[in-house]
Design a protein around this motif. Structure first.
Motif, PDB file in Angstrom:
ATOM      1  N   ASN A 115     -51.243   0.209  26.121  1.00  0.00           N
ATOM      2  CA  ASN A 115     -52.446  -0.593  25.966  1.00  0.00           C
ATOM      3  C   ASN A 115     -52.739  -0.875  24.489  1.00  0.00           C
ATOM      4  O   ASN A 115     -52.000  -0.439  23.601  1.00  0.00           O
ATOM      5  N   LYS A 116     -53.802  -1.586  24.247  1.00  0.00           N
ATOM      6  CA  LYS A 116     -54.108  -2.019  22.878  1.00  0.00           C
ATOM      7  C   LYS A 116     -54.461  -0.845  21.962  1.00  0.00           C
ATOM      8  O   LYS A 116     -54.446  -0.978  20.734  1.00  0.00           O
ATOM      9  N   ASN A 117     -54.770   0.302  22.536  1.00  0.00           N
ATOM     10  CA  ASN A 117     -55.054   1.504  21.742  1.00  0.00           C
ATOM     11  C   ASN A 117     -53.803   2.354  21.521  1.00  0.00           C
ATOM     12  O   ASN A 117     -53.909   3.515  21.107  1.00  0.00           O
ATOM     13  N   ASN A 118     -52.638   1.779  21.817  1.00  0.00           N
ATOM     14  CA  ASN A 118     -51.356   2.485  21.659  1.00  0.00           C
ATOM     15  C   ASN A 118     -51.226   3.689  22.587  1.00  0.00           C
ATOM     16  O   ASN A 118     -50.492   4.636  22.273  1.00  0.00           O
ATOM     17  N   GLU A 119     -51.927   3.662  23.693  1.00  0.00           N
ATOM     18  CA  GLU A 119     -51.781   4.722  24.683  1.00  0.00           C
ATOM     19  C   GLU A 119     -50.705   4.309  25.686  1.00  0.00           C
ATOM     20  O   GLU A 119     -50.728   3.193  26.191  1.00  0.00           O
ATOM     21  N   PHE A 120     -49.801   5.212  25.940  1.00  0.00           N
ATOM     22  CA  PHE A 120     -48.707   4.935  26.864  1.00  0.00           C
ATOM     23  C   PHE A 120     -49.009   5.562  28.217  1.00  0.00           C
ATOM     24  O   PHE A 120     -49.477   6.698  28.297  1.00  0.00           O
ATOM     25  N   LYS A 121     -48.681   4.831  29.256  1.00  0.00           N
ATOM     26  CA  LYS A 121     -48.811   5.356  30.607  1.00  0.00           C
ATOM     27  C   LYS A 121     -47.478   5.162  31.313  1.00  0.00           C
ATOM     28  O   LYS A 121     -46.981   4.042  31.431  1.00  0.00           O
ATOM     29  N   PHE A 122     -46.903   6.254  31.766  1.00  0.00           N
ATOM     30  CA  PHE A 122     -45.693   6.178  32.585  1.00  0.00           C
ATOM     31  C   PHE A 122     -46.038   5.578  33.933  1.00  0.00           C
ATOM     32  O   PHE A 122     -47.035   5.952  34.555  1.00  0.00           O
ATOM     33  N   LEU A 123     -45.204   4.628  34.377  1.00  0.00           N
ATOM     34  CA  LEU A 123     -45.451   3.988  35.667  1.00  0.00           C
ATOM     35  C   LEU A 123     -44.469   4.451  36.733  1.00  0.00           C
ATOM     36  O   LEU A 123     -44.871   4.885  37.818  1.00  0.00           O
ATOM     37  N   ILE A 124     -43.174   4.337  36.421  1.00  0.00           N
ATOM     38  CA  ILE A 124     -42.175   4.605  37.436  1.00  0.00           C
ATOM     39  C   ILE A 124     -40.828   4.764  36.754  1.00  0.00           C
ATOM     40  O   ILE A 124     -40.615   4.241  35.657  1.00  0.00           O
ATOM     41  N   ASN A 125     -39.938   5.522  37.372  1.00  0.00           N
ATOM     42  CA  ASN A 125     -38.572   5.527  36.884  1.00  0.00           C
ATOM     43  C   ASN A 125     -37.579   5.553  38.043  1.00  0.00           C
ATOM     44  O   ASN A 125     -37.918   5.924  39.174  1.00  0.00           O
ATOM     45  N   PHE A 126     -36.387   5.098  37.736  1.00  0.00           N
ATOM     46  CA  PHE A 126     -35.317   4.951  38.713  1.00  0.00           C
ATOM     47  C   PHE A 126     -34.061   5.622  38.194  1.00  0.00           C
ATOM     48  O   PHE A 126     -33.828   5.692  36.991  1.00  0.00           O
ATOM     49  N   GLN A 127     -33.252   6.093  39.113  1.00  0.00           N
ATOM     50  CA  GLN A 127     -31.884   6.435  38.788  1.00  0.00           C
ATOM     51  C   GLN A 127     -31.019   5.599  39.722  1.00  0.00           C
ATOM     52  O   GLN A 127     -31.084   5.773  40.953  1.00  0.00           O
ATOM     53  N   ASN A 128     -30.255   4.721  39.142  1.00  0.00           N
ATOM     54  CA  ASN A 128     -29.570   3.676  39.900  1.00  0.00           C
ATOM     55  C   ASN A 128     -30.638   2.913  40.705  1.00  0.00           C
ATOM     56  O   ASN A 128     -31.562   2.404  40.111  1.00  0.00           O
ATOM     57  N   GLN A 129     -30.542   2.857  41.981  1.00  0.00           N
ATOM     58  CA  GLN A 129     -31.531   2.067  42.724  1.00  0.00           C
ATOM     59  C   GLN A 129     -32.658   2.898  43.308  1.00  0.00           C
ATOM     60  O   GLN A 129     -33.577   2.348  43.927  1.00  0.00           O
ATOM     61  N   GLU A 130     -32.640   4.196  43.088  1.00  0.00           N
ATOM     62  CA  GLU A 130     -33.617   5.077  43.735  1.00  0.00           C
ATOM     63  C   GLU A 130     -34.788   5.423  42.825  1.00  0.00           C
ATOM     64  O   GLU A 130     -34.597   5.748  41.648  1.00  0.00           O
ATOM     65  N   VAL A 131     -35.982   5.393  43.405  1.00  0.00           N
ATOM     66  CA  VAL A 131     -37.172   5.803  42.669  1.00  0.00           C
ATOM     67  C   VAL A 131     -37.156   7.315  42.494  1.00  0.00           C
ATOM     68  O   VAL A 131     -36.958   8.062  43.450  1.00  0.00           O
ATOM     69  N   LEU A 132     -37.344   7.762  41.264  1.00  0.00           N
ATOM     70  CA  LEU A 132     -37.408   9.191  40.988  1.00  0.00           C
ATOM     71  C   LEU A 132     -38.857   9.683  40.980  1.00  0.00           C
ATOM     72  O   LEU A 132     -39.204  10.656  41.625  1.00  0.00           O
TER      73      LEU A 132
END
Lengths: 114, 114
Positions: free
Chosen positions: B38-55
């Motif tokens: 965001n504009k305050n330089n705060e990071f939010k993790f949303l999602i990650n994948f390994q190959n096609q699978e959601v981790l």
């Protein structure tokens, strides 16, 4: 819960000066620490990392960082900065097991004056 | 130039509209992450994948956000019904391994919801 603290929001130095950007973390287990640079309007670029071994790690463009378990710190240093080093620097920690996410600090804006 | 390609660079949507952004990870990197900055330089993790699978993914992602990483196609992140609070820089990153691995970030997609 891991946390990362970057105590300085802004650091201003002159070209040729040395600089130290501070990073402190809190986490009980073994961790993986890294620094990233973000130029205005761009993505993040990896600078260096520490996981184990020599606590002083060398990165790209003359940057280095020193891990200290006793101080819970991973400060970034450069002996002689260039105007192109002006950017926002982020310290990040990720757990070595479990979550693969990066937890970022709030960033330090480094401004290098000519 | 980043080895992670994100498109488009800028995206402007009205509230309630769908917003879709794409990411081509670095060649040979099976792990892909999406972060929101965001504009305050705060990071939010949303999602990650390994190959096609959601981790891993956060609750926010499960409700209004959808993401996929099909084989032989770019990864994508889509917001089904954009809200003003979704305005941010969306960063895609890839890595060789999920743990203790350097991340390569793209330049990001800057979303503005008006």
């Amino acid at each position: 819960t891991q946390t990362v603290s970057q105590s300085d929001a802004h650091v201003t130095v002159f070209e040729g000066d040395s600089v130290e950007l501070r990073c402190n973390y809190s986490y009980g287990g073994s961790i993986y620490l890294s620094w990233y640079i973000q130029h205005h309007g761009r993505g993040l670029q990896f600078l260096l990392k520490y996981y184990s071994g020599n606590p002083v790690v060398q990165g790209v463009n003359g940057f280095k960082a020193e891990f200290s378990k006793s101080d819970s710190s991973f400060h970034l240093r450069k002996a002689s900065v260039h105007w192109s080093d002006s950017a926002v620097y982020f310290c990040a920690v990720s757990a070595s097991s479990g979550s693969w996410q990066l937890i970022f600090g709030s960033g330090t804006q480094l401004t290098v004056m000519p | 130039n980043s080895k992670v390609i994100q498109t488009p660079r800028y995206l402007v949507k009205g509230q309630g509209q769908k917003a879709k952004m794409r990411c081509i990870p670095e060649k040979g990197h099976p792990v892909v992450f999406w972060y929101q900055q965001n504009k305050n330089n705060e990071f939010k993790f949303l999602i990650n994948f390994q190959n096609q699978e959601v981790l891993q993914q956060i609750d926010m992602t499960e409700k209004r956000f959808s993401a996929e990483c099909p084989s032989n196609s770019p990864c994508s992140l889509e917001i089904q019904s954009s809200e003003a609070g979704d305005s941010a820089l969306y960063l895609c990153a890839s890595s060789l391994r999920g743990q203790n691995s350097d991340y390569t970030f793209g330049s990001g997609t800057r979303l503005l919801v008006i």
